[in-house]
Design an enzyme around this catalytic site. Structure first.
Site, PDB file in Angstrom:
ATOM      1  N   ASP A  12       0.879  -1.160   0.000  1.00  0.00           N
ATOM      2  CA  ASP A  12       0.000   0.000   0.000  1.00  0.00           C
ATOM      3  C   ASP A  12       0.925   1.221   0.000  1.00  0.00           C
ATOM      4  O   ASP A  12       2.115   1.125   0.335  1.00  0.00           O
ATOM      5  CB  ASP A  12      -0.964   0.004   1.198  1.00  0.00           C
ATOM      6  CG  ASP A  12      -2.176   0.910   0.928  1.00  0.00           C
ATOM      7  OD1 ASP A  12      -2.105   1.762   0.010  1.00  0.00           O
ATOM      8  OD2 ASP A  12      -3.192   0.782   1.634  1.00  0.00           O
TER       9      ASP A  12
HETATM   10  C1  BGC Z   1      -5.018   3.258  -0.072  1.00  0.00           C
HETATM   11  C2  BGC Z   1      -5.088   2.259  -1.220  1.00  0.00           C
HETATM   12  C3  BGC Z   1      -4.878   2.974  -2.524  1.00  0.00           C
HETATM   13  C4  BGC Z   1      -3.539   3.708  -2.478  1.00  0.00           C
HETATM   14  C5  BGC Z   1      -3.218   4.457  -3.736  1.00  0.00           C
HETATM   15  C6  BGC Z   1      -3.768   4.112  -0.136  1.00  0.00           C
HETATM   16  O1  BGC Z   1      -3.832   5.146   0.785  1.00  0.00           O
HETATM   17  O2  BGC Z   1      -5.077   2.575   1.149  1.00  0.00           O
HETATM   18  O3  BGC Z   1      -6.301   1.579  -1.206  1.00  0.00           O
HETATM   19  O4  BGC Z   1      -4.945   2.075  -3.586  1.00  0.00           O
HETATM   20  O5  BGC Z   1      -3.572   4.644  -1.416  1.00  0.00           O
HETATM   21  O6  BGC Z   1      -4.063   5.534  -3.905  1.00  0.00           O
END
Ligand code: BGC
Length: 738
Positions: free
Chosen positions: A265
C-alpha cells in the site's frame, strides 16, 4: 559547451540499434510461453535494472527496462472507476481533460446485487476503462470484512461475509484481467478499520484468520487467478503487512501458490530488511515514505531502492531474492502491458454507463414497504423530496476511490426527468451535511452553501411536507471525514446532522413517507416503524440517480439484499471493549494492539448466535413481487449432499429472488456460528413462473479451521441446511448427517 549530438552520430546510433539477426528475442515473442519470456528477459537484465523495477518511480508507476523495451507498469485506483491522472509526485489531479471516467457503483453496492454475472460485467467494464487509459494494475477490488460498521472504508468493500465476498471477487478479477489488466486485490489482510491504520497490530487467532479474514482473498487467488495483491497498512503478528512473512510468504505464496506480484500500500513499506525478505515485490508510496514526508532524490531512498542495492552488493540480500521479485514483476508485465493478446479497452462508452446503471439498480435494497412503493403520485399532485443526498454529488471524495467522472446523475434530476409535466417535484434540503465540493482538485461545480439555520431548514421541510401527496426523504451519510471515508472511521452508527429528528418530524405530518438512506455502511433507523417504506441506497456512481428512480418508480423491481447486518445500535455488536476496537496502547509495545476477541463471531454470525435482535438482517431485501419456496429436500450425492427447492413468483410483476443457503453444525467440539452462508443463487422469474434451484454441499462447507492441526475439519454429526430469503427468514430446515 555543445551538448547536441551531431547528426552523423545519431544516424550511427540508430544503425547500431538495428537487430543483428532476423529473430527477435524470446521475451518479445508474444506466443512464447510466459515463463520462457520471463527467464529470457531476466537473463538480459542488470542488477540495477532489476532493482529499479521493485519500487515506484512516480506516484502511480514503477519502472520498466527502457534499454530492452520492457514497459513501465502503470497503477491506478480503483476500485470504482479509473482515478484521474495525478501529478508525478502529488495526489492532486494533473488537470488532464481526457480522463473523466465512468464511475461505477461502490463495491458495497455491487455486493448487494448478490449477482456473480454482474460482478463479472463490472470487472470487465472497469478493466476496459483501465486498459484504454493505459493502466496495467487496477488497485482493487477491496474485500476486507465488515468487522465493525464504523470502518470508514466499508463502502469500498464487499460486506461482512467471506463466502459472499469470495463468490463476487472471483468474477470481478476475471473480468478485469480478461482485458490484460491485473486486478490488485486489497488490503491483505485483517485491515478492518481506518483509525490508526498504520500503527495498529491486529491480534487474531488462526481459526478466525482462516475462517473469516482470508477466504475471500484465497478465492481471489486460487479461483480468480488474481495477478496482484496489495499488502495492508496495519501490522499482524507484530509485523507490517506489506512485508509480513506469515501472510505473504507462508500463506499467499506458500499455501495458495500465488505467482503474481505483491504491491505495497502507498507508503506501507516500513523496513529495509523485511522489505527484501518477506514477500514484497513492488514498493509504492510517495516520496521516501508516503506517510512521513519528503526528501530530495526521493524514489532512490525507497526501502527497495538504494538500501536494497546496498544489501545486494554487500551480501545482506541475495540474487535469488532479487530474481524472485523481478520474475514476478516481469510476469505481470507479460500478462498486462506486453500481453500476448492485444487489448485496447474502451472508455466511457454507453455500454459502460448502462452497466453502471444496471448494477446500481440491482443492488438497491428495499428494506421495508407497506405498499407505498413503487411511487404513485396523483397527476398534478406534489412529490416533496427532502434531504441533501437528493442533490449532493457523491462520486467526488472519500479518499483514494475519488473519481472524476464524465457525468453524475443526481436523484433530484432523475426525478424531474420522470415527473416533470405530470407531477410537481419540490426539493427541501432539510439539513446541512457536507458542503465540500472538491477533492484533490476534482470539483463537482455544485454550490452547497446554505444561509438558513438548522431549525429553519427543518421547519421549511415539515411545512412543505404537510402539502405533499408523497414525501421522499433522501439522506444518509456522505464521503466527508468521519463518514464513509478513507482514513477515518465513524464515531457511531447514528445518522448525522440531526436527521433522525427530521425524519421523525416528517413522519408526524406525512402518511406517505419513503426514506432512502444513502450510505456505504450500516446506520441505525430508530424511526423505521413510523415510515411507510425504506430503501437502502449506496454510492451508485455516474448513474446513481437514474438507478434509484428506476427502483422507486417500479421500472426496476428491487432485488438487492443486504451484504451486512443493519443493527439496532452499535452497542449490540460484537466489539465491546477498547482492546477489540479501536485498540489499546500497552506498556512496552511500540504499536497499538487490537484484539479480535470476538473470534469468528462477526456480523450475522454474532447476532444470530447470541440471538440479538437487529433492525434488518444480513441477506434481507424485499421485492415488489412475492416468492414462494416449496419442495425443499436434501439428498446424499456422490461427492456431498444435494439441496433442491422450487421458487415461484406468486406476485403480479417479474422480479428476482436471491435464494440463500446457510449451514448449521448442530454438534461440534468448538463453538460454531448458528449458521453460515455457503450458497446463493439469484433467480429471475416472470409472474407465476417457478424454477428449481439446487446447491451442492461438500465437506469443506461443513468444516471449521482447526488451528492446532492447521487443517479444515468436518466433524461427524448432525447438520442442517437452511434455505431462505435472508439469514433470518429461513423457509426450510433440512437435516442431514455427516
Ligand atoms: C489506499 C489504497 C490505494 C492507495 C493508492 C492508499 O492510501 O489505502 O487503497 O490504492 O492509497 O491511492
Amino acid at each position: 559547451m555543445r551538448t547536441l549530438i551531431p547528426s552523423a552520430m545519431v544516424a550511427l546510433t540508430l544503425f547500431s540499434c538495428a537487430p543483428k539477426t532476423g529473430r527477435s528475442p524470446v521475451y518479445l515473442n508474444p506466443s512464447a510461453p510466459l515463463e520462457d519470456r520471463v527467464e529470457d528477459a531476466l537473463s538480459r537484465m542488470t542488477l540495477e535494472e532489476k532493482v529499479a523495477m521493485t519500487h515506484a518511480q512516480s506516484k502511480f508507476s514503477s519502472a520498466g527496462v527502457p534499454r530492452l523495451g520492457i514497459p513501465e507498469l502503470w497503477h491506478t485506483d480503483g476500485p470504482h472507476g479509473i482515478r484521474p491522472e495525478v501529478l508525478w509526485d502529488e495526489w492532486d489531479q494533473a488537470g488532464w481533460t481526457n480522463d473523466s471516467c465512468t464511475a461505477f457503483p461502490a463495491l458495497v453496492n455491487l455486493a448487494a446485487t448478490w449477482d456473480r454475472e454482474l460482478s463479472r460485467l463490472y470487472g470487465d467494464c472497469i478493466g476496459q476503462e483501465a486498459r484504454y487509459r493505459g493502466k496495467d494494475i487496477l488497485l482493487g477490488p477491496g474485500i476486507n470484512m465488515g468487522r465493525t460498521p464504523l470502518n470508514g472504508r466499508t463502502f469500498e468493500y464487499m460486506g461482512e461475509d467471506p463466502y459472499l465476498a469470495g463468490e463476487l471477487v472471483v468474477p470481478y478479477v476475471q473480468g478485469v484481467q480478461a482485458n490484460g489488466v491485473a486486478a490488485c486485490v486489497k488490503h491483505f489482510a485483517v485491515n478492518n478499520q481506518e483509525t490508526r491504520r498504520t500503527a495498529t497490530n491486529s491480534v487474531v487467532d488462526d481459526r478466525t484468520l482462516y475462517e473469516i479474514y482470508l477466504p475471500a482473498f484465497r478465492k481471489a487467488v486460487t479461483e480468480g487467478g488474481a495477478w496482484a495483491i496489495m499488502g495492508s497498512y496495519n501490522l499482524y503478528n507484530g509485523q507490517f503487512n506489506c512485508h509480513n512473512k506469515k501472510l505473504l510468504c507462508d500463506i499467499l505464496k506458500g499455501e495458495w501458490g500465488f505467482d503474481g506480484v505483491v504491491v505495497s500500500d502507498w507508503g506501507g513499506c516500513r523496513d529495509d530488511d523485511e522489505a527484501v525478505s518477506n514477500g514484497l515485490d513492488i514498493e509504492m508510496g510517495t516520496w521516501t515514505n508516503g506517510l512521513r514526508g519528503a526528501a530530495s532524490d526521493s524514489y532512490s531512498n525507497y526501502h527497495l531502492a538504494r538500501p536494497f542495492l546496498e544489501r545486494l552488493r554487500d551480501g545482506r540480500a541475495t540474487a535469488e531474492q532479487l530474481d524472485d521479485k523481478a520474475r514476478r514483476i516481469l510476469r505481470t508485465v507479460f500478462r498486462t502491458a506486453m500481453s500476448p493478446e492485444p487489448h485496447y479497452g474502451s472508455f466511457t462508452s454507453p455500454e459502460h454507463f448502462a452497466a453502471a446503471r444496471k448494477i446500481a439498480a440491482e443492488g438497491l435494497v428495499l428494506l421495508k414497504n407497506d405498499g407505498t412503493l413503487p411511487l404513485s403520485v396523483p397527476e398534478g399532485g406534489k412529490l416533496l423530496v427532502v434531504g441533501e443526498n437528493a442533490y449532493k454529488m457523491m462520486v467526488v471524495g472519500g479518499g483514494s476511490s475519488n473519481l472524476k467522472t464524465k457525468y453524475e446523475v443526481i436523484p433530484l434530476d432523475a426525478l424531474h426527468e420522470v415527473y416533470d409535466g405530470k407531477v410537481q417535484v419540490e426539493w427541501q434540503r432539510g439539513y446541512v451535511g457536507d458542503v465540500t465540493t472538491d477533492y484533490n482538485k476534482v470539483v463537482t461545480g455544485q454550490d452547497l452553501s446554505e444561509s438558513r439555520s438548522a431549525a429553519r431548514l427543518l421547519e421549511d421541510a415539515v411545512s412543505a411536507a404537510r402539502e405533499a401527496d408523497v414525501v421522499l426523504y433522501i439522506g444518509g451519510l456522505n464521503k466527508s471525514a468521519g463518514q464513509d471515508n478513507e482514513g477515518t472511521d465513524r464515531a457511531d452508527i447514528v445518522l448525522p446532522y440531526g436527521q433522525d429528528a427530521l425524519i421523525e418530524a416528517l413522519a408526524e405530518v406525512s402518511s406517505r413517507l419513503v426514506v432512502v438512506n444513502i450510505s456505504g455502511s450500516p446506520v441505525a433507523m430508530p424511526w423505521a416503524d413510523r415510515v411507510n417504506a425504506i430503501v437502502q441506497g449506496w454510492y451508485g456512481g455516474s448513474e446513481s440517480g437514474h438507478a434509484l428512480v428506476d427502483v422507486l418508480t417500479g421500472a426496476v423491481n428491487p432485488s438487492g439484499k443486504l451484504p451486512f447486518t443493519m443493527p439496532l445500535s452499535l452497542s449490540d455488536g460484537p466489539l465491546k471493549t477498547e482492546r477489540q476496537y479501536p485498540g489499546v496502547k500497552e506498556e512496552g509495545k511500540q504499536w497499538w494492539q487490537e484484539y479480535y476477541d470476538e473470534g469468528v463471531f462477526v456480523g450475522y454470525r454474532w447476532y444470530d448466535t447470541r440471538q440479538i435482535p437487529v433492525q434488518y438482517p444480513f441477506g434481507h431485501g424485499l421485492s415488489y413481487t412475492r416468492f414462494e419456496y416449496s419442495d425443499a429436500s436434501v439428498k446424499k450425492a456422490a461427492d456431498g449432499w444435494k439441496v433442491q427447492l422450487t421458487v415461484k413468483n406468486t406476485g403480479e410483476v417479474a422480479g428476482a429472488e436471491v435464494v440463500q443457503l446457510y449451514i448449521a453444525d448442530r454438534e461440534a467440539s468448538v463453538e460454531r456460528p448458528a449458521k453460515e452462508l455457503k450458497g446463493f443463487e439469484k433467480v429471475y422469474l416472470q409472474p407465476s413462473e417457478s424454477r428449481k434451484v439446487s446447491f451442492m454441499i461438500g465437506r469443506e462447507d461443513l468444516s471449521f479451521f482447526d488451528a492446532a492441526r492447521h487443517a479444515w475439519v468436518a466433524e461427524p454429526g448432525d447438520f442442517e441446511a437452511l434455505v431462505g430469503s435472508s439469514s433470518a427468514d429461513i423457509r426450510a430446515r433440512l437435516e442431514f448427517k455427516l
